[in-house]
Structure formats: structure tokens, C-alpha cells
Motif scaffolding. Sequence first.
Motif: not given
Lengths: 367, 265
Positions: A69, A191, A195-202
Motif C-alpha cells: 500500500a 503514496r 501502491a495499492l490504494t484503491g483506484q479512486s485515490k489515484r
Amino acid sequence: MAKELLKGNVAIAEAAVRAGCEAYFGYPITPQTELLEHMSKRMPELGRVFLQAESEVAAVNMVYGAASAGVRVMTSSSSPGISLMQEGFSYIAGSEVPAVVVDVMRGGPGLGNIQPSQADYNQVVKQAGHGDFHPIVLAPSTIQESIDMMVLSFDLAEKYRTLVFMVLDGAIGQMMEPAELPPMREMNEKRPSWALTGQSKRRLNGRLPDKNVVTSIHLGGDELNAFNEKLQAKLAQITANEVRYEESYIEDAEIIVVAFGTAGRVAGTAVKNLRQANVPVGLFRPITLWPFPEKRLAHLAERAKAFLVVEMNAGQMLHDVREAVGCQAPVEFLGRMGGLLPFTNDIEKEVQTIWRRSEVLALHQQN
Amino acid sequence: MVMLAPNQQQTEKLIYERPHSLEEVYTHYCPGCTHGIAHRLIAEVIDELDIQERTILVAPVGCAVFAYNYFAFDSAEAAHGRAPAMATGIKRVNPDSIVFTYQGDGDLASIGIAEAIHAASRGEQLTVIFINNAIYGMTGGQMAPTSLLGQVTTSSPTGRDAQATGQPMRIAEMMAGLPGVVYSVRRSLHDARHVIQAKQAIKTAFEAQMQGLGFSIVELLSSCPTNWGMSPADAVHWVRDEMIPVYPLGDYKVAEALQNKRGRN
């Protein structure tokens, strides 16, 4: 900041907190436990993650998750726990996520004992898990150096997306000495892109980004070969950039003592005493056990008459020193096992013996 | 024959499509294997709950090792059995994500039982989709902790013997006994009616996590025609006739906050 009297394990934990460690997962094991205990208090206080895992196996896989993450994450353990964590180390290396591990080494094999040891050299430096990889391995010899290297560990882990070990023996973990803690570092809120953040964070300009995948599987032979080539290239880059060591009395030394960690510290005192007795001896203390300072040692071997490796094990780093020195000079060994420290007078006696032998040899050569 | 009035527009109504949460790729699963159904149900649920963009999958080691190629969201591939520990690490640092593991019986009930039980016991905000097909699929059909008594596998050639290897493990019942678990149910994928019930359970399990209630697990009885040595049709009948008597379908724990939700039998 002024110096305070600090216990090794606590100082290291607090240094990690100040270096911006966002998550800690660990399991109690002597002589490392105070590190975990300090984290259990400090991390929640600061709104960060602390979790006592059900085992070292779980702890390292939690680290793997948090590292995937993209946060600054660490664990700590001692020798038998490090054995259990090897599975996770290999996966972390295989998926190139950054993580930091502190190993407060104790005597082995088996349950061994809880006294200071350096017998994890091989399992950390040579084979920290299955497959072809090496973590960066830092070996401090004092509490102050441990503090400084804790901060460095996180930076190196992030810089190279690699596993970084700080190895110390139970003596450094358990003793107290005056040391200075670093200032509290700003937390890194951003991040990394992988990283694995959930796509919405990117999301960027409303566009849904590609999914991120963290994995260590490459089923095709060519594919895995290519990954390993890439990993080896990174390790070569680390080798070129990150070798660290400390030398004292080295310029005119005819005998060079090579020792790391606590053994290096004890050897430093022995070398100082020997110099007062006019024995031309110097100390070479590897700070990075991987990458190993082999080039520098090979260079020193061009003019040194003999080497003495001092370790708190049966002779593990010894083989790396021998490989670096080659046939240029004899490499002797003084080892203590069972959680025992080498004493300065043991080292001095050994160096004196080597010195007399080399002088006699020189006399013979003159005649 | 119904004649349309000239001003009456014929409208198309889309009634079935690929869920957005599934990638448009072929899977590597064998014909008749129910992994494909389970994947689709999860994807439909994630679409319906509108959580694709904040969902993170932790894939197992087993036949579903490449599940991250089929789901269209962030994914990690864990070490064998360690998915609940890896998922714990991910969720603890991403508390507003929806994190789930997808694990088979070898992965969860054998090598990863400690990680599964402790994640459940801590009440981690995770969802576990547990595929029970009573066999190790990927390695070619060895005995699993969930294999039935008498079941012939490549590592129990004379049939599973209780004296030597114990009884089949009932995970849904076991998980229900842990205080951290808010939802533990068993469903089956052997026919359409049960598939629909399974989907409802999966949805409730994800809703439990979205509401921050705790750990949720859905055990799905699944078929493995290849390693059972059966036709796909015989395999789903075997699930119905042989597995369900040993693994009764039902709700073993449904927290009060979920009582009015779907997912009941």
C-alpha cells in the motif's frame, strides 16, 4: 537536541517513529521485545498503525501488505523469528516493495539462548529467503549509530524499493548509553504511483487510472528470467552506490582487524590498546554487510600483511573477507559463540601472535 | 402479433452484461469449474455497491492465483495462506478501502488457518470469500482439510481415513464461534437458485465491511470436475448430493445490524 541516556531497543523504536514509520507489525521475542513495546505505546499516540501479530509469519505478511500500500512500514524480531519471516522477505523482494526489518540477533541454533550473537549473518546477508536477492544490510555498533541508521533504512528502502535490514546483536538492543534522537520528520502523505490504494485515490483529472497489482509471480521462464535480470541490475546499482564502512589506524596498518557491530566496537578498543604498544594494527568495520565492502578490502590487502576477522559466530563474514582478500594475505579468525562477547585482551593476544609471526617471517626473509 | 404504433419507439433494455469489475479476458479455469461463477458474483456485487474504485483484492495461492488478472481493481498476490495477514496490513493503512481475500480450502483451512482465525478473531474489517471444493486444485488433486471421508485423491489413494487424517473441517461453523466475526455463512454454487443465494450472501458480507461491523466470510461449496475426475454435470451433482450433507448450507452467524439484509436462506 541534547543527548539522553537511552536503551538500544527503545532508541531504535523512537528513531523509527521520528523517521516517519507509519505502520509497525511485530511479535514479542527476546532480546527485541522493548522495541515492540515502545511502538505499542507511541504509534497509536500519533494515530499510526501498531499491531501485535499472531506470529512472525503473520507479522511479515502484514508488513508485505502495508508495504504494497506504499507506506513506511517495519517489523523487528530476533533470530528464530527472522527464520520464520524468511517467506515474507522473499515475497517482498519478489514484488519490489520497500520494507524495513530490525534483527536483534541472539544465540542459536534452535532456541539457543537470548544473549548477543552475530550468527544471523548468513541467513540475512546470504539468503534472506528463497530465490536470488539480497536485502541491504546495515550493521551499527553503537546506539547512536543504530538511531542514525534507522532513519537511513527507510530512505534506502524507498529509494530502491527494497528490503532493508538493520542487524544488531542483543548487546546493542539491551544496553543503555547516551545518544541523540533525530527530530520528528514530516510524514510522507503521498503514496507512490504503484501502491495499492484503491483506484479512486489515484484519479487524475477525473480519469480512472489503471489498476495496480503487487505480485511476485512470473509464470513464464523468459518472463521470470527478465524480472531477475532487472532485480540483479538493481542490486548491482546498490552495490555501486551504497557500500559503507569505517576505518581506524588503517593508513600504516600491517595487520587489519575486520569486525562488525559489537565485535567491531570491542575490536576498536583492542586496536587502540595495541597501537599504544606500537603494534601496527588497524580496524576495518563493515557498516553495510550487503553490499559488502569487498573492493576496499581487496585494495587494503595489497599492502597488509595479515587480517584477523572477529565475529560472534563460527566464522560467517570470514568467508566474505577471504573472498575479498584472496591469496594476497592470510586471514585468521577469532570467534565467540553461545552469546559470548569477544574480549579486548583475547583480540589483543591474537593480534600479537599474528604480529610476532609476521615479524619472524620477515626476519627469515631478510636472512 | 403485436403491432407497434408508428410513434411508439422501440427501446432496448440491457438486461445482462459483463460487470465493470471483471476484466474482458478469458480465465484459465477448467470447464465446469465454479471459480468463474464466484468471480462473476463478486464483480456484480462490487458494481452494485459501487465500490470498484476503492476495492483491493488479495489473491491466494491455488487455482485462483491469477484472480488479479480477472478483477478490474487494485490487487495483491499473497503467499500461500497469508492473504488474511496481507489484507490486514493493507486495510490497516487504507481504512477506507474495501479489502477482500479470495481463498481456497488448502490456502485458508490448511496452511493459512492461523492467519484466517486471527484476522477473524481481531474482527478485522475484511471480507473473505472461501472456496471449498474439498480438494487441492492447482497442485493436481491432493487431499484438503475439507476433503470428505472416503474421498479418493492423489494423496489419499484409498480414500480419506478419519483415523489417519481427521474429519472434514467446517470453516463457516468454526468462524461463527469467534466474537470478531459478524457474518459467517455457507452457500453453494451447484445450481442457479443457489448461485443467486450465494450472490446475496456475498453482498451482505461486503456490506458488513462497508458498515465497519467486522470480519465477514462466505464459504462457497464449489466443484472441481478435473480433479474429482467427473463431468461438469456430475460434479455439481456431487456438490449437491455428497458435500451439502457434510457441509450444511446456512447462516452460522449474522450480526444484528445485518439481520434485515439480504443473504438469508
